[in-house]
Design a protein around this motif. Structure first.
Motif, PDB file in Angstrom:
ATOM      1  N   GLY A   8    -165.882  14.119  56.242  1.00  0.00           N
ATOM      2  CA  GLY A   8    -165.347  13.245  55.181  1.00  0.00           C
ATOM      3  C   GLY A   8    -164.902  13.857  54.035  1.00  0.00           C
ATOM      4  N   ASN A   9    -164.378  13.211  53.117  1.00  0.00           N
ATOM      5  CA  ASN A   9    -163.843  13.839  51.926  1.00  0.00           C
ATOM      6  C   ASN A   9    -165.055  14.046  50.888  1.00  0.00           C
ATOM      7  OD1 ASN A   9    -161.117  13.775  52.598  1.00  0.00           O
ATOM      8  ND2 ASN A   9    -160.913  11.702  51.967  1.00  0.00           N
ATOM      9  N   SER A  10    -164.728  14.985  49.959  1.00  0.00           N
ATOM     10  CA  SER A  10    -165.972  15.179  49.034  1.00  0.00           C
ATOM     11  C   SER A  10    -165.999  13.872  48.070  1.00  0.00           C
ATOM     12  CB  SER A  10    -165.249  16.502  48.079  1.00  0.00           C
ATOM     13  OG  SER A  10    -166.151  16.507  47.005  1.00  0.00           O
ATOM     14  N   PHE A  11    -167.490  13.635  47.660  1.00  0.00           N
ATOM     15  CA  PHE A  11    -167.427  12.614  46.752  1.00  0.00           C
ATOM     16  C   PHE A  11    -167.026  12.705  45.366  1.00  0.00           C
ATOM     17  CE2 PHE A  11    -171.048  15.322  46.048  1.00  0.00           C
ATOM     18  CZ  PHE A  11    -171.301  15.264  44.568  1.00  0.00           C
ATOM     19  N   LEU A  12    -166.705  14.127  45.139  1.00  0.00           N
ATOM     20  CA  LEU A  12    -166.298  14.502  43.798  1.00  0.00           C
ATOM     21  C   LEU A  12    -164.558  13.822  43.777  1.00  0.00           C
ATOM     22  CD1 LEU A  12    -167.231  18.020  42.974  1.00  0.00           C
ATOM     23  CD2 LEU A  12    -167.958  16.097  41.934  1.00  0.00           C
ATOM     24  N   LEU A  13    -163.894  13.677  44.921  1.00  0.00           N
ATOM     25  CA  LEU A  13    -162.891  12.976  44.538  1.00  0.00           C
ATOM     26  C   LEU A  13    -162.968  11.394  44.448  1.00  0.00           C
ATOM     27  CD1 LEU A  13    -160.967  14.681  47.992  1.00  0.00           C
ATOM     28  CD2 LEU A  13    -160.557  15.100  45.494  1.00  0.00           C
ATOM     29  N   LEU A  14    -164.161  10.981  44.587  1.00  0.00           N
ATOM     30  CA  LEU A  14    -164.115   9.567  44.270  1.00  0.00           C
ATOM     31  C   LEU A  14    -164.819   9.447  42.777  1.00  0.00           C
ATOM     32  CD1 LEU A  14    -164.008   6.845  45.279  1.00  0.00           C
ATOM     33  CD2 LEU A  14    -165.971   6.976  46.324  1.00  0.00           C
ATOM     34  N   LEU A  15    -165.917  10.170  42.591  1.00  0.00           N
ATOM     35  CA  LEU A  15    -166.448  10.339  41.319  1.00  0.00           C
ATOM     36  C   LEU A  15    -165.660  10.424  39.999  1.00  0.00           C
ATOM     37  CD1 LEU A  15    -169.334  10.385  39.819  1.00  0.00           C
ATOM     38  CD2 LEU A  15    -169.409  12.911  40.167  1.00  0.00           C
ATOM     39  N   VAL A  16    -164.695  11.540  40.090  1.00  0.00           N
ATOM     40  CA  VAL A  16    -163.861  11.475  38.969  1.00  0.00           C
ATOM     41  C   VAL A  16    -162.961  10.463  38.497  1.00  0.00           C
ATOM     42  CG1 VAL A  16    -162.087  13.292  37.954  1.00  0.00           C
ATOM     43  CG2 VAL A  16    -163.952  14.239  39.160  1.00  0.00           C
ATOM     44  N   PRO A  17    -162.451   9.910  39.413  1.00  0.00           N
ATOM     45  CA  PRO A  17    -161.604   8.659  39.049  1.00  0.00           C
ATOM     46  C   PRO A  17    -162.322   7.418  38.540  1.00  0.00           C
ATOM     47  CG  PRO A  17    -160.840   9.434  41.073  1.00  0.00           C
ATOM     48  CD  PRO A  17    -161.952  10.184  40.808  1.00  0.00           C
ATOM     49  N   MET A  18    -163.622   7.377  39.296  1.00  0.00           N
ATOM     50  CA  MET A  18    -164.696   6.188  39.091  1.00  0.00           C
ATOM     51  C   MET A  18    -165.256   6.392  37.651  1.00  0.00           C
ATOM     52  SD  MET A  18    -165.045   4.061  41.293  1.00  0.00           S
ATOM     53  CE  MET A  18    -166.553   3.330  41.175  1.00  0.00           C
ATOM     54  N   LEU A  19    -165.249   7.932  37.167  1.00  0.00           N
ATOM     55  CA  LEU A  19    -165.835   7.911  35.825  1.00  0.00           C
ATOM     56  C   LEU A  19    -164.935   7.647  34.590  1.00  0.00           C
ATOM     57  CD1 LEU A  19    -167.899  11.306  36.181  1.00  0.00           C
ATOM     58  CD2 LEU A  19    -168.964   8.980  35.793  1.00  0.00           C
ATOM     59  N   PHE A  20    -163.641   8.037  35.168  1.00  0.00           N
ATOM     60  CA  PHE A  20    -162.560   7.671  34.241  1.00  0.00           C
ATOM     61  C   PHE A  20    -162.128   6.130  33.896  1.00  0.00           C
ATOM     62  CE2 PHE A  20    -158.092   7.097  33.242  1.00  0.00           C
ATOM     63  CZ  PHE A  20    -157.825   7.796  32.097  1.00  0.00           C
ATOM     64  N   ILE A  21    -162.569   5.450  35.111  1.00  0.00           N
ATOM     65  CA  ILE A  21    -162.465   3.901  35.063  1.00  0.00           C
ATOM     66  C   ILE A  21    -163.606   3.418  34.195  1.00  0.00           C
ATOM     67  CG2 ILE A  21    -162.517   1.897  36.334  1.00  0.00           C
ATOM     68  CD1 ILE A  21    -160.855   3.269  38.546  1.00  0.00           C
ATOM     69  N   PRO A  39    -172.231  -4.214  29.813  1.00  0.00           N
ATOM     70  CA  PRO A  39    -173.107  -3.144  30.723  1.00  0.00           C
ATOM     71  C   PRO A  39    -172.603  -1.947  30.437  1.00  0.00           C
ATOM     72  CG  PRO A  39    -171.790  -4.667  31.898  1.00  0.00           C
ATOM     73  CD  PRO A  39    -171.176  -5.117  30.538  1.00  0.00           C
ATOM     74  N   ASP A  40    -173.776  -1.077  30.834  1.00  0.00           N
ATOM     75  CA  ASP A  40    -173.313   0.250  30.971  1.00  0.00           C
ATOM     76  C   ASP A  40    -172.802   1.013  32.084  1.00  0.00           C
ATOM     77  OD1 ASP A  40    -174.335   0.525  28.216  1.00  0.00           O
ATOM     78  OD2 ASP A  40    -176.301   1.131  29.074  1.00  0.00           O
ATOM     79  N   PHE A  41    -171.240   0.659  32.156  1.00  0.00           N
ATOM     80  CA  PHE A  41    -170.523   0.990  33.307  1.00  0.00           C
ATOM     81  C   PHE A  41    -170.797   2.553  33.714  1.00  0.00           C
ATOM     82  CE2 PHE A  41    -168.504  -2.847  32.012  1.00  0.00           C
ATOM     83  CZ  PHE A  41    -168.494  -3.695  33.328  1.00  0.00           C
ATOM     84  N   LEU A  42    -170.744   3.349  32.867  1.00  0.00           N
ATOM     85  CA  LEU A  42    -170.784   4.867  33.144  1.00  0.00           C
ATOM     86  C   LEU A  42    -172.237   5.132  33.932  1.00  0.00           C
ATOM     87  CD1 LEU A  42    -168.861   6.497  30.203  1.00  0.00           C
ATOM     88  CD2 LEU A  42    -168.334   6.390  32.477  1.00  0.00           C
ATOM     89  N   THR A  43    -173.183   4.494  33.260  1.00  0.00           N
ATOM     90  CA  THR A  43    -174.525   4.826  33.658  1.00  0.00           C
ATOM     91  C   THR A  43    -174.560   4.338  35.126  1.00  0.00           C
ATOM     92  OG1 THR A  43    -175.307   4.686  31.478  1.00  0.00           O
ATOM     93  CG2 THR A  43    -177.182   4.645  33.232  1.00  0.00           C
ATOM     94  N   LEU A  44    -174.135   3.184  35.258  1.00  0.00           N
ATOM     95  CA  LEU A  44    -174.331   2.480  36.751  1.00  0.00           C
ATOM     96  C   LEU A  44    -173.344   3.424  37.746  1.00  0.00           C
ATOM     97  CD1 LEU A  44    -173.922  -1.167  36.007  1.00  0.00           C
ATOM     98  CD2 LEU A  44    -176.147  -0.047  36.486  1.00  0.00           C
ATOM     99  N   ILE A  45    -172.309   4.010  37.591  1.00  0.00           N
ATOM    100  CA  ILE A  45    -171.684   4.726  38.268  1.00  0.00           C
ATOM    101  C   ILE A  45    -172.134   6.006  38.559  1.00  0.00           C
ATOM    102  CG2 ILE A  45    -169.385   5.901  38.609  1.00  0.00           C
ATOM    103  CD1 ILE A  45    -168.034   3.515  37.033  1.00  0.00           C
ATOM    104  N   ILE A  46    -172.775   6.724  37.406  1.00  0.00           N
ATOM    105  CA  ILE A  46    -173.371   8.001  37.655  1.00  0.00           C
ATOM    106  C   ILE A  46    -174.693   7.803  38.488  1.00  0.00           C
ATOM    107  CG2 ILE A  46    -174.570   9.987  36.371  1.00  0.00           C
ATOM    108  CD1 ILE A  46    -172.517   9.654  34.374  1.00  0.00           C
ATOM    109  N   LEU A  47    -175.180   6.576  38.297  1.00  0.00           N
ATOM    110  CA  LEU A  47    -176.501   6.352  39.230  1.00  0.00           C
ATOM    111  C   LEU A  47    -176.334   6.295  40.510  1.00  0.00           C
ATOM    112  CD1 LEU A  47    -179.527   5.702  39.098  1.00  0.00           C
ATOM    113  CD2 LEU A  47    -178.919   3.502  38.806  1.00  0.00           C
ATOM    114  N   PHE A  48    -175.263   5.781  40.771  1.00  0.00           N
ATOM    115  CA  PHE A  48    -174.929   5.419  42.260  1.00  0.00           C
ATOM    116  C   PHE A  48    -174.670   6.888  43.125  1.00  0.00           C
ATOM    117  CE2 PHE A  48    -171.783   5.245  45.822  1.00  0.00           C
ATOM    118  CZ  PHE A  48    -172.525   4.623  46.696  1.00  0.00           C
TER     119      PHE A  48
END
Length: 173
Positions: A8-21, A39-48
């Motif tokens: 599969g692809n690297s999760f960083l390809l998904l993490l960076v746009p999700m952090l931007f959103i 809610p703390d969206f950034l915390t939830l995304i990084i937590l995942f």
């Protein structure tokens, strides 16, 4: 566990746009009633990504994203970084098998940790003289906990859509 080493692809390809959103969702102007209980969206995304991947720089990334949020919102430098980093640190170190808990147990853990860290950071803001006297800690923590299953589901869907591979299939089920 999510990684990008095999097929599969690297999760960083998904993490960076999700952090931007997530950053946009944190700083977007909303009506005051919704904005105070956001809610703390950034915390939830990084937590995942911290819990469901072999991401080793989770604390450093959460600190850096918190600094970006501080700069974007005009908060005292380091407050949001402390909030996000402390939550990620506590959940990843004290709940090593967080991904094995049922979703409702994860919701309770996220809510309690968010509540405790928010109170701690309010206390720090009060000491440095930058706090506003708002006693609205409980509702944002509840909304963060309620949004955890939604963010979790969206991230899982995006991981499967963009072929972010999984080393441990049972971790994502």
């Amino acid at each position: 566990m999510i990684s990008g080493k095999d097929s599969g692809n690297s999760f960083l390809l998904l993490l960076v746009p999700m952090l931007f959103i997530g950053l946009i969702l944190q700083i977007i102007h909303l009506p005051e009633v919704i904005s105070l209980n956001r809610p703390d969206f950034l915390t939830l995304i990084i937590l995942f990504f911290a819990v469901y991947s072999n991401f080793s720089l989770k604390i450093e990334t959460s600190w850096l994203v918190g600094i970006f949020l501080d700069l974007a919102t005009g908060a005292p430098l380091g407050i949001n970084a402390l909030i996000i980093s402390a939550q990620i640190y506590l959940i990843t170190t004290q709940f090593k098998n967080f991904y094995k808990y049922k979703l409702w147990q994860q919701v309770i853990i996220v809510g309690i940790i968010n509540f405790l860290v928010t109170i701690l950071c309010y206390w720090v803001e009060h000491i440095i003289g930058r706090s506003y006297y708002e006693i609205n800690f409980l509702i944002p923590s509840i909304s963060t906990a309620v949004f955890w299953p939604i963010v979790y589901s969206i991230c899982l869907i995006l991981c499967s859509t963009f072929s972010v591979s999984s080393d441990d299939k049972e971790k994502l089920d």
